[in-house]
Motif scaffolding. Structure first.
Motif, PDB file in Angstrom:
ATOM      1  N   THR A  47       0.301  42.059  49.787  1.00 46.79           N
ATOM      2  CA  THR A  47       1.004  42.483  48.617  1.00 46.79           C
ATOM      3  C   THR A  47       2.558  42.561  49.637  1.00 46.79           C
ATOM      4  O   THR A  47       3.888  41.917  49.509  1.00 46.79           O
ATOM      5  CB  THR A  47       1.544  42.416  47.556  1.00 46.79           C
ATOM      6  OG1 THR A  47       0.650  44.394  47.229  1.00 46.79           O
ATOM      7  CG2 THR A  47       0.094  42.312  46.786  1.00 46.79           C
ATOM      8  N   PHE A  55       9.470  37.019  51.218  1.00 51.03           N
ATOM      9  CA  PHE A  55       9.927  36.957  50.805  1.00 51.03           C
ATOM     10  C   PHE A  55      12.040  37.915  51.591  1.00 51.03           C
ATOM     11  O   PHE A  55      12.613  37.048  51.582  1.00 51.03           O
ATOM     12  CB  PHE A  55      10.107  38.405  49.345  1.00 51.03           C
ATOM     13  CG  PHE A  55       9.919  37.704  48.017  1.00 51.03           C
ATOM     14  CD1 PHE A  55       8.726  37.037  47.902  1.00 51.03           C
ATOM     15  CD2 PHE A  55       9.920  39.035  46.816  1.00 51.03           C
ATOM     16  CE1 PHE A  55       8.335  36.267  46.977  1.00 51.03           C
ATOM     17  CE2 PHE A  55       9.771  38.996  45.703  1.00 51.03           C
ATOM     18  CZ  PHE A  55       8.862  37.446  45.830  1.00 51.03           C
ATOM     19  N   ILE A  76       4.235  33.743  47.169  1.00 51.34           N
ATOM     20  CA  ILE A  76       3.271  34.255  45.633  1.00 51.34           C
ATOM     21  C   ILE A  76       2.629  35.250  45.999  1.00 51.34           C
ATOM     22  O   ILE A  76       2.377  35.840  44.992  1.00 51.34           O
ATOM     23  CB  ILE A  76       2.208  32.992  45.608  1.00 51.34           C
ATOM     24  CG1 ILE A  76       2.286  31.344  44.845  1.00 51.34           C
ATOM     25  CG2 ILE A  76       0.640  33.608  44.438  1.00 51.34           C
ATOM     26  CD1 ILE A  76       1.311  30.545  44.652  1.00 51.34           C
ATOM     27  N   SER A  79       5.174  38.079  45.105  1.00 50.23           N
ATOM     28  CA  SER A  79       4.995  37.878  43.884  1.00 50.23           C
ATOM     29  C   SER A  79       4.549  39.051  42.751  1.00 50.23           C
ATOM     30  O   SER A  79       5.070  39.529  41.779  1.00 50.23           O
ATOM     31  CB  SER A  79       5.662  37.066  42.890  1.00 50.23           C
ATOM     32  OG  SER A  79       6.542  35.592  42.962  1.00 50.23           O
ATOM     33  N   SER A  85      10.809  37.802  40.363  1.00 49.01           N
ATOM     34  CA  SER A  85      10.122  36.957  40.448  1.00 49.01           C
ATOM     35  C   SER A  85      11.366  36.328  42.344  1.00 49.01           C
ATOM     36  O   SER A  85      12.636  37.530  42.955  1.00 49.01           O
ATOM     37  CB  SER A  85      10.811  36.078  39.329  1.00 49.01           C
ATOM     38  OG  SER A  85      12.273  35.942  39.709  1.00 49.01           O
ATOM     39  N   VAL A  86      10.545  35.640  43.329  1.00 54.03           N
ATOM     40  CA  VAL A  86      10.969  35.588  44.291  1.00 54.03           C
ATOM     41  C   VAL A  86      12.766  34.954  44.051  1.00 54.03           C
ATOM     42  O   VAL A  86      13.229  35.768  45.246  1.00 54.03           O
ATOM     43  CB  VAL A  86      10.180  34.568  44.523  1.00 54.03           C
ATOM     44  CG1 VAL A  86      10.121  32.898  44.426  1.00 54.03           C
ATOM     45  CG2 VAL A  86      10.240  33.520  46.163  1.00 54.03           C
ATOM     46  N   TRP A  89      14.832  38.261  43.554  1.00 55.17           N
ATOM     47  CA  TRP A  89      14.769  39.069  44.805  1.00 55.17           C
ATOM     48  C   TRP A  89      15.605  38.999  45.589  1.00 55.17           C
ATOM     49  O   TRP A  89      16.243  39.484  46.082  1.00 55.17           O
ATOM     50  CB  TRP A  89      13.013  39.274  45.249  1.00 55.17           C
ATOM     51  CG  TRP A  89      12.534  40.190  45.992  1.00 55.17           C
ATOM     52  CD1 TRP A  89      11.804  42.018  45.945  1.00 55.17           C
ATOM     53  CD2 TRP A  89      13.603  40.435  47.435  1.00 55.17           C
ATOM     54  NE1 TRP A  89      12.073  42.564  46.693  1.00 55.17           N
ATOM     55  CE2 TRP A  89      12.624  42.046  47.820  1.00 55.17           C
ATOM     56  CE3 TRP A  89      13.579  39.584  48.249  1.00 55.17           C
ATOM     57  CZ2 TRP A  89      12.516  42.411  49.187  1.00 55.17           C
ATOM     58  CZ3 TRP A  89      14.213  40.294  49.670  1.00 55.17           C
ATOM     59  CH2 TRP A  89      13.234  41.387  50.212  1.00 55.17           C
ATOM     60  N   ILE A 158       6.702  28.798  41.092  1.00 60.09           N
ATOM     61  CA  ILE A 158       6.272  29.912  41.374  1.00 60.09           C
ATOM     62  C   ILE A 158       7.547  31.781  40.823  1.00 60.09           C
ATOM     63  O   ILE A 158       7.147  32.019  39.708  1.00 60.09           O
ATOM     64  CB  ILE A 158       6.406  30.730  42.798  1.00 60.09           C
ATOM     65  CG1 ILE A 158       5.367  29.262  43.389  1.00 60.09           C
ATOM     66  CG2 ILE A 158       5.780  32.259  43.249  1.00 60.09           C
ATOM     67  CD1 ILE A 158       5.500  29.484  44.934  1.00 60.09           C
ATOM     68  N   SER A 159       8.663  30.897  40.870  1.00 58.44           N
ATOM     69  CA  SER A 159       9.847  32.036  39.960  1.00 58.44           C
ATOM     70  C   SER A 159       9.546  31.796  38.623  1.00 58.44           C
ATOM     71  O   SER A 159       9.753  33.204  38.386  1.00 58.44           O
ATOM     72  CB  SER A 159      11.047  31.899  40.745  1.00 58.44           C
ATOM     73  OG  SER A 159      11.985  32.755  40.047  1.00 58.44           O
ATOM     74  N   PHE A 162       6.675  33.672  37.064  1.00 62.23           N
ATOM     75  CA  PHE A 162       6.343  35.345  37.969  1.00 62.23           C
ATOM     76  C   PHE A 162       5.347  36.003  36.801  1.00 62.23           C
ATOM     77  O   PHE A 162       4.953  37.300  36.904  1.00 62.23           O
ATOM     78  CB  PHE A 162       7.982  36.249  38.204  1.00 62.23           C
ATOM     79  CG  PHE A 162       7.586  37.404  38.303  1.00 62.23           C
ATOM     80  CD1 PHE A 162       6.989  37.875  40.152  1.00 62.23           C
ATOM     81  CD2 PHE A 162       8.326  38.054  37.196  1.00 62.23           C
ATOM     82  CE1 PHE A 162       6.926  39.097  39.527  1.00 62.23           C
ATOM     83  CE2 PHE A 162       8.110  39.895  37.987  1.00 62.23           C
ATOM     84  CZ  PHE A 162       7.589  40.402  39.096  1.00 62.23           C
ATOM     85  N   LEU A 165       1.622  35.795  37.300  1.00 63.58           N
ATOM     86  CA  LEU A 165       1.322  36.519  38.391  1.00 63.58           C
ATOM     87  C   LEU A 165       1.606  37.769  38.339  1.00 63.58           C
ATOM     88  O   LEU A 165       0.617  38.365  38.837  1.00 63.58           O
ATOM     89  CB  LEU A 165       2.519  35.839  39.728  1.00 63.58           C
ATOM     90  CG  LEU A 165       2.421  34.616  40.046  1.00 63.58           C
ATOM     91  CD1 LEU A 165       3.737  34.436  40.796  1.00 63.58           C
ATOM     92  CD2 LEU A 165       1.008  33.875  40.186  1.00 63.58           C
ATOM     93  N   SER A 169      -2.043  39.961  39.487  1.00 61.32           N
ATOM     94  CA  SER A 169      -1.745  40.975  40.802  1.00 61.32           C
ATOM     95  C   SER A 169      -2.442  42.376  39.696  1.00 61.32           C
ATOM     96  O   SER A 169      -3.673  42.619  40.933  1.00 61.32           O
ATOM     97  CB  SER A 169      -0.266  42.034  40.382  1.00 61.32           C
ATOM     98  OG  SER A 169      -0.093  42.796  41.472  1.00 61.32           O
TER      99      SER A 169
END
Length: 299
Positions: A47, A55, A76, A79, A85-86, A89, A158-159, A162, A165, A169
């Motif tokens: 990560t 990122f 991903i 995230s 979120s991407v 960020w 993806i964002s 989040f 995700l 995680s």
């Protein structure tokens, strides 16, 4: 920032802290197995590189090009670091570079805190380290600072997902802990604690230290109009991000460590070089010694 976003950010700060304190108690009583520390290490590296390679260097600064599959994979992984979120960020970080250590910088320890003595200094450091999460994060105009990502359907998906995700995680180390202990509930719980919450806590504070410490203490050798510094002892745990003064001098560089010994302590640059050798990264931006000399301060 909406109330829901503020509460979410608060939870992202407080819950890993509480979990870290619980982990200290467990470690003190030696209720921790090899699998817990292995999960902590593996999740931290994956990560962490998702943030630094994905990122930051890939998406924020476009330091190299890669395939859509690799780009999505790193988005991903980043995230899963639970730092927002991407798109959020990237938007926040691009604004940081647009207004470094000036009014408008979302997490400078200097802007708005000048002339405040010791109290002002401490308030500035607290704001840069964690306070900005509760007041500034996610408040930027994403269409302005991250238009390329907003218009990318895959990245936006993806964002927008989040929150799911974040659950992944936490679920991954719990499931791995369960499997590694032969299906024991205790293994799932300690995997969740160490590979989930403690890992998030540690990576949060290493990342936030780039905002605070690396704009306050450290060394400088280039002529740039900000307070960025290099902090060598943070280089390895931050995967090379603590060569922050170098980065602010040459933001698009895929290598933050510019001297030979700095490059040896820049794991993110080594990963990018590995991707390049495998044909998975190209147009990697590197800074020539001549350009570096042009920016070097005259002693």
């Amino acid at each position: 920032m909406t109330r829901a976003q503020r509460y979410t950010n608060l939870a992202a700060v407080v819950l890993p802290l509480l979990a870290f304190l619980a982990a200290v108690v467990l470690l003190w009583n030696r209720i921790v197995g090899w699998h817990d520390l292995a999960l902590l290490g593996v999740m931290y590296v994956l990560t962490g590189l998702g943030i630094t390679v994905g990122f930051h260097r890939m998406l924020t600064h476009r330091s190299f090009q890669t395939s859509t599959a690799v780009e999505r994979t790193f988005a991903i992984l980043g995230s899963l670091a639970v730092q927002g979120s991407v798109i959020q960020w990237v938007s926040d970080h691009r604004k940081h570079h647009a207004h470094t250590d000036e009014e408008g910088d979302p997490h400078s320890p200097h802007a708005g805190f000048a002339g405040g003595g010791i109290g002002g200094t401490l308030r500035g450091l607290f704001h840069a380290h964690v306070g900005w999460i509760l007041t500034e994060q996610g408040g930027e105009n994403r269409a302005r600072y991250a238009k390329d990502l907003v218009e990318d359907r895959g990245m936006k998906r993806i964002s927008d997902n989040f929150h799911w995700l974040v659950l992944v995680s936490l679920a991954l180390p719990a499931a791995a802990g369960f499997a590694l202990t032969g299906g024991e509930l205790k293994g799932a719980l300690t995997g969740l604690l160490w590979g989930g919450f403690v890992r998030i806590f540690l990576l949060h504070h290493v990342t936030w230290s780039i905002n605070s410490i690396c704009h306050f203490l450290g060394t400088r050798r280039f002529d740039v109009d900000d307070h960025s510094t290099n902090v060598f002892w943070l280089a390895l745990p931050s995967f090379g991000e603590a060569w922050h003064h170098n980065h602010h001098t040459f933001p698009r560089s895929a290598q933050h460590g510019l001297k030979a010994w700095e490059r040896a302590m820049d794991p993110s640059a080594l990963v990018i070089a590995g991707l390049e050798k495998l044909g998975l990264a190209w147009n990697v931006v590197r800074i020539t010694p001549e350009r570096q000399r042009e920016k070097t301060l005259v002693s």
